[in-house]
Design a protein around this motif. Structure first.
Motif, short mmCIF file in Angstrom:
data_model
loop_
_atom_site.label_atom_id
_atom_site.label_comp_id
_atom_site.label_asym_id
_atom_site.label_seq_id
_atom_site.Cartn_x
_atom_site.Cartn_y
_atom_site.Cartn_z
N LEU A 126 0.83 -1.28 0.02
CA LEU A 126 0.21 0.00 0.04
C LEU A 126 0.80 1.23 -0.09
O LEU A 126 0.47 2.02 -0.52
CB LEU A 126 -1.00 -0.01 1.19
N THR A 127 1.81 1.23 0.65
CA THR A 127 2.85 2.43 0.66
C THR A 127 3.90 2.60 -0.33
O THR A 127 4.65 3.80 -0.46
CB THR A 127 3.61 2.15 2.10
N ALA A 128 3.83 1.56 -1.11
CA ALA A 128 4.68 1.80 -2.63
C ALA A 128 4.08 2.75 -3.42
O ALA A 128 2.75 2.70 -3.57
CB ALA A 128 5.01 0.37 -3.28
N ASP A 129 4.70 3.82 -3.99
CA ASP A 129 4.24 4.73 -4.76
C ASP A 129 3.55 4.20 -5.93
O ASP A 129 4.38 3.56 -6.80
CB ASP A 129 5.31 5.59 -5.20
N SER A 130 2.40 4.33 -6.05
CA SER A 130 1.40 3.68 -7.35
C SER A 130 1.58 4.90 -8.32
O SER A 130 1.34 4.52 -9.66
CB SER A 130 0.13 3.28 -6.95
N GLY A 131 1.60 6.05 -7.78
CA GLY A 131 1.50 7.19 -9.14
C GLY A 131 0.13 7.45 -9.41
O GLY A 131 -0.19 8.61 -10.12
N ASP A 132 -0.80 7.00 -9.04
CA ASP A 132 -2.26 7.21 -9.06
C ASP A 132 -2.88 8.00 -8.01
O ASP A 132 -3.17 7.53 -7.15
CB ASP A 132 -3.05 5.90 -9.27
N SER A 133 -2.77 9.51 -8.44
CA SER A 133 -3.42 10.05 -7.34
C SER A 133 -5.02 9.99 -7.17
O SER A 133 -5.63 10.40 -6.10
CB SER A 133 -3.02 11.59 -7.64
N ALA A 134 -5.68 9.46 -7.93
CA ALA A 134 -7.08 9.30 -7.80
C ALA A 134 -7.41 8.32 -6.81
O ALA A 134 -8.51 8.44 -6.03
CB ALA A 134 -7.66 8.78 -9.22
N ASP A 135 -6.62 7.30 -6.68
CA ASP A 135 -6.88 6.52 -5.43
C ASP A 135 -5.95 6.75 -4.39
O ASP A 135 -6.08 5.96 -3.43
CB ASP A 135 -6.26 5.19 -6.04
N ALA A 136 -5.56 8.04 -4.14
CA ALA A 136 -4.78 8.29 -2.86
C ALA A 136 -5.50 8.31 -1.77
O ALA A 136 -5.18 7.81 -0.74
CB ALA A 136 -4.06 9.63 -3.16
N TYR A 137 -6.72 8.84 -1.86
CA TYR A 137 -7.53 8.91 -0.59
C TYR A 137 -7.93 7.50 0.05
O TYR A 137 -7.99 7.11 1.05
CB TYR A 137 -8.86 9.64 -1.05
N ASN A 138 -8.24 6.48 -1.25
CA ASN A 138 -8.63 5.09 -0.44
C ASN A 138 -7.39 4.37 0.01
O ASN A 138 -7.38 3.71 0.87
CB ASN A 138 -8.99 4.44 -1.78
N ARG A 139 -6.37 4.76 -0.82
CA ARG A 139 -5.01 4.12 -0.33
C ARG A 139 -4.79 4.52 1.27
O ARG A 139 -4.32 3.75 1.91
CB ARG A 139 -3.99 4.54 -1.37
N ASP A 140 -4.84 5.78 1.37
CA ASP A 140 -4.59 6.35 2.58
C ASP A 140 -5.36 5.80 3.74
O ASP A 140 -4.88 5.65 4.83
CB ASP A 140 -4.68 8.10 2.68
N ALA A 141 -6.58 5.78 3.24
CA ALA A 141 -7.54 4.93 4.41
C ALA A 141 -7.27 3.67 4.62
O ALA A 141 -7.38 3.01 5.95
CB ALA A 141 -8.95 5.00 3.95
N LEU A 142 -6.78 2.82 3.53
CA LEU A 142 -6.36 1.60 3.73
C LEU A 142 -5.10 1.30 4.63
O LEU A 142 -4.86 0.49 5.41
CB LEU A 142 -6.10 0.74 2.62
#
Length: 108
Positions: free
Chosen positions: A35-51
């Motif tokens: 999850l903390t690996a940079d995916s480069g997709d800012s659209a999913d950043a909020y969901n990723r941060d919550a996860l």
């Protein structure tokens, strides 16, 4: 079989729980790395941060439970020093408080 985790009959159960919690810790640690690996997709950043936040909280809960198992305080309420029933620990393995103390802390 005893209903609290302080009886001899429950040492085997605690050993199995410790193995399960350790496996969960390893699985969640790997997930957190993903999850903390940079995916480069800012659209999913909020969901990723919550996860990431939820995964870290789960890791903290597991770490606390494993620490209490190791130091012999697992199954003892941190507020009243009473016994946390095994039935509660089977549902919430990281429980730090008995139900009455948890309800007081939660404002119920």
């Amino acid at each position: 079989m005893s209903t609290d985790v302080h009886g001899t009959a429950d040492r085997e159960w605690i050993g199995g729980l410790q193995v399960m919690l350790t496996e969960d810790f390893e699985r969640l640690t790997a997930r957190l790395t993903e999850l903390t690996a940079d995916s480069g997709d800012s659209a999913d950043a909020y969901n990723r941060d919550a996860l990431v936040a939820a995964t870290r909280q789960n890791l903290d809960n597991i770490t606390g439970a494993l620490r209490r198992i190791a130091d012999g305080t697992y199954g003892t309420c941190e507020k009243c020093d009473g016994v946390i029933p095994r039935e509660r620990l089977e549902v919430v393995p990281h429980a730090r408080f008995c139900v009455p103390c948890q309800q007081k802390l939660s404002g119920y």
